[in-house]
Design an enzyme around this catalytic site. Structure first.
Site, PDB file in Angstrom:
ATOM      1  N   LYS A   1       0.865  -1.192   0.000  1.00 38.24           N
ATOM      2  CA  LYS A   1       0.000   0.000   0.000  1.00 38.24           C
ATOM      3  C   LYS A   1       0.897   1.235   0.000  1.00 38.24           C
ATOM      4  O   LYS A   1       1.938   1.248   0.663  1.00 38.24           O
ATOM      5  CB  LYS A   1      -0.869  -0.033   1.271  1.00 38.24           C
ATOM      6  CG  LYS A   1      -1.626   1.248   1.561  1.00 38.24           C
ATOM      7  CD  LYS A   1      -2.850   1.385   0.707  1.00 38.24           C
ATOM      8  CE  LYS A   1      -3.522   2.737   0.856  1.00 38.24           C
ATOM      9  NZ  LYS A   1      -4.469   3.011  -0.225  1.00 38.24           N
TER      10      LYS A   1
ATOM     11  N   SER B   1     -12.474   5.799  -2.762  1.00 40.12           N
ATOM     12  CA  SER B   1     -11.999   7.133  -2.412  1.00 40.12           C
ATOM     13  C   SER B   1     -11.253   7.019  -1.081  1.00 40.12           C
ATOM     14  O   SER B   1     -11.565   7.708  -0.113  1.00 40.12           O
ATOM     15  CB  SER B   1     -13.200   8.082  -2.288  1.00 40.12           C
ATOM     16  OG  SER B   1     -12.781   9.322  -1.768  1.00 40.12           O
TER      17      SER B   1
ATOM     18  N   LEU C   1      -5.291   7.413   0.274  1.00 38.68           N
ATOM     19  CA  LEU C   1      -3.931   7.066   0.740  1.00 38.68           C
ATOM     20  C   LEU C   1      -3.813   6.928   2.257  1.00 38.68           C
ATOM     21  O   LEU C   1      -2.829   7.368   2.851  1.00 38.68           O
ATOM     22  CB  LEU C   1      -2.891   8.063   0.218  1.00 38.68           C
ATOM     23  CG  LEU C   1      -2.671   8.112  -1.298  1.00 38.68           C
ATOM     24  CD1 LEU C   1      -1.480   9.014  -1.615  1.00 38.68           C
ATOM     25  CD2 LEU C   1      -2.431   6.712  -1.876  1.00 38.68           C
TER      26      LEU C   1
ATOM     27  N   CYS D   1      -2.565   8.633  -7.934  1.00 36.04           N
ATOM     28  CA  CYS D   1      -3.732   8.438  -7.070  1.00 36.04           C
ATOM     29  C   CYS D   1      -4.724   9.580  -7.287  1.00 36.04           C
ATOM     30  O   CYS D   1      -4.366  10.751  -7.096  1.00 36.04           O
ATOM     31  CB  CYS D   1      -3.323   8.395  -5.600  1.00 36.04           C
ATOM     32  SG  CYS D   1      -4.754   8.309  -4.509  1.00 36.04           S
TER      33      CYS D   1
ATOM     34  N   THR E   1      -6.376   3.900 -11.104  1.00 35.86           N
ATOM     35  CA  THR E   1      -7.823   3.878 -11.350  1.00 35.86           C
ATOM     36  C   THR E   1      -8.290   5.022 -12.269  1.00 35.86           C
ATOM     37  O   THR E   1      -7.652   6.066 -12.350  1.00 35.86           O
ATOM     38  CB  THR E   1      -8.575   3.980 -10.007  1.00 35.86           C
ATOM     39  OG1 THR E   1      -8.047   5.087  -9.285  1.00 35.86           O
ATOM     40  CG2 THR E   1      -8.400   2.725  -9.187  1.00 35.86           C
TER      41      THR E   1
ATOM     42  N   GLY F   1      -5.260  -3.441 -14.594  1.00 35.38           N
ATOM     43  CA  GLY F   1      -6.558  -2.793 -14.797  1.00 35.38           C
ATOM     44  C   GLY F   1      -7.592  -3.859 -15.110  1.00 35.38           C
ATOM     45  O   GLY F   1      -7.704  -4.294 -16.262  1.00 35.38           O
TER      46      GLY F   1
ATOM     47  N   GLY G   1      -5.527  -6.153  -8.688  1.00 32.58           N
ATOM     48  CA  GLY G   1      -5.953  -5.367  -7.539  1.00 32.58           C
ATOM     49  C   GLY G   1      -7.309  -5.796  -7.026  1.00 32.58           C
ATOM     50  O   GLY G   1      -7.444  -6.652  -6.150  1.00 32.58           O
ATOM     51  N   THR G   2      -8.342  -5.221  -7.624  1.00 31.16           N
ATOM     52  CA  THR G   2      -9.710  -5.390  -7.134  1.00 31.16           C
ATOM     53  C   THR G   2     -10.123  -6.852  -6.945  1.00 31.16           C
ATOM     54  O   THR G   2     -10.818  -7.175  -5.994  1.00 31.16           O
ATOM     55  CB  THR G   2     -10.675  -4.688  -8.124  1.00 31.16           C
ATOM     56  OG1 THR G   2     -10.271  -3.325  -8.205  1.00 31.16           O
ATOM     57  CG2 THR G   2     -12.105  -4.757  -7.666  1.00 31.16           C
TER      58      THR G   2
END
Ligand SMILES: Cc1cc2nc3c(=O)[nH]c(=O)nc-3n(C[C@H](O)[C@H](O)[C@H](O)COP(=O)(O)O)c2cc1C
Length: 307
Positions: free
Chosen positions: A44, A69, A72, A130, A193, A243, A265-266
């Site tokens: 992270k 959202s 960070l 970001c 993103t 992505g 990621g997701t």
């Protein structure tokens, strides 16, 4: 069968990387999967000072993805040094990429200067993309002069490879990629993103306090893949593609389009074992990674591919 791949001088045992912000600091997940079997883990994003992140709500599922959202949120450099480096010392084989953010260039540089002493860290990833913070990151990533200054100064602080993670939210991603290459980056990471938003129809206001959020997950895969094709054709740097990757076919598409490795990621949130499952599936399918990387451009008829 050979899943090994190279990102510049870094050799990965396979091309599967955990994307920053979706896998904690890596070791937290070790009871679920053996992270030593992955190619790399990108931590992270860490900043000089601790950050609480944005107000709630910070995450929303969309039909084929996720709006976030987060802003960070992280414990800051001091806590990173105290609590994160040590457990990593015991983890072998998998590479450790540390994602770095900051409000301005000097904050990035201080983090890199202080972390450079740790041999466990294999590379730094500069997060200049970001979309969820007001200062730094995207403000740097959208300004060619600042991108160049950041990379030059980062290179002067460390001999470790510098990865630069770029944004899909500007009209000319090829230009940004070329600037990172000329400025001396070692590896390109793409993409962060896509900017999106959500309206709350009851309040008739934005759902997120920050108004906008970053869209990730399967919804963005064709968009991210198209940007990869554009950049890979024009830039020589090794690329980490990402992505919306969610299965082996997606991984192969990104490799064929010129990525030397891919981040996921997701989909880690849906299935924390996905990275390992993909590595095992690629082993089973006898895939020779090096034969397929960039093969879209190796075929003569595609040399002048115009999209
Ligand atoms: C909840 C969440 C948090 C994220 N945090 C970070 C971060 O701290 N640093 C970063 O560079 N990217 C961050 N990202 C972006 C991902 O690393 C990745 O670039 C993006 O989600 C696209 O990949 P995906 O579609 O596989 O998720 C975050 C994404 C999500 C969904």
């Amino acid at each position: 069968m050979d899943l090994k791949t190279k990102l510049g001088n870094i050799e990965l045992q396979n091309p599967l990387i955990a994307a920053s912000g979706t896998f904690g600091y890596g070791f937290e997940i070790k009871d679920i999967i053996n992270i030593e079997e992955l190619g790399a883990v990108t931590t992270k994003t860490i900043t000089l000072h601790p950050r609480l992140g944005n107000p709630l709500p910070r995450i929303l599922e969309t039909p084929a993805g996720l709006l976030n959202s987060i802003g960070l949120q992280n414990p800051g450099l001091k806590a990173f040094k105290k609590n994160i480096i040590l457990p990593w010392e015991k983890i072998k084989n998998v590479k450790m990429f540390v994602s770095v953010g900051g409000n301005d260039i000097s904050e990035y540089i201080q983090v890199i200067a202080e972390l450079d002493q740790y041999s466990r860290i294999d590379a730094f990833e500069l997060n200049i993309s970001c979309p969820n913070v007001k200062k730094g990151c995207l403000a740097i990533g959208s300004n060619p002069i600042l991108i160049e200054q950041l990379i030059t100064q980062a290179k002067s602080q460390t001999k470790k490879p510098i990865i630069v993670k770029i944004s899909p939210n500007f009209s000319n991603i090829i230009e940004t990629a070329k600037i990172t290459e000329t400025a001396g980056a070692d590896i390109l990471s793409m993409v962060n993103t896509f900017l999106g938003t959500k309206i709350d129809i009851k309040t008739k206001d934005f759902y997120f306090k920050n108004k906008v959020a970053g869209l990730s997950g399967p919804a963005i895969k064709p968009l991210a893949l198209k940007l990869l094709v554009d950049v890979a054709e024009q830039v020589k740097l090794p690329i980490i593609g990402m992505g919306g990757i969610s299965n082996t076919e997606d991984v192969l598409e990104f490799l064929i389009a010129g990525a030397s490795a891919v981040s996921i990621g997701t989909m880690n949130f849906r299935n924390p074992k996905i990275l390992l499952a993909l590595a095992n599936e690629m082993k089973k399918q006898d895939i020779n990674v090096n034969e397929i990387i960039g093969s879209l451009f190796n075929r003569k008829k595609n040399k002048t591919l115009i999209l």
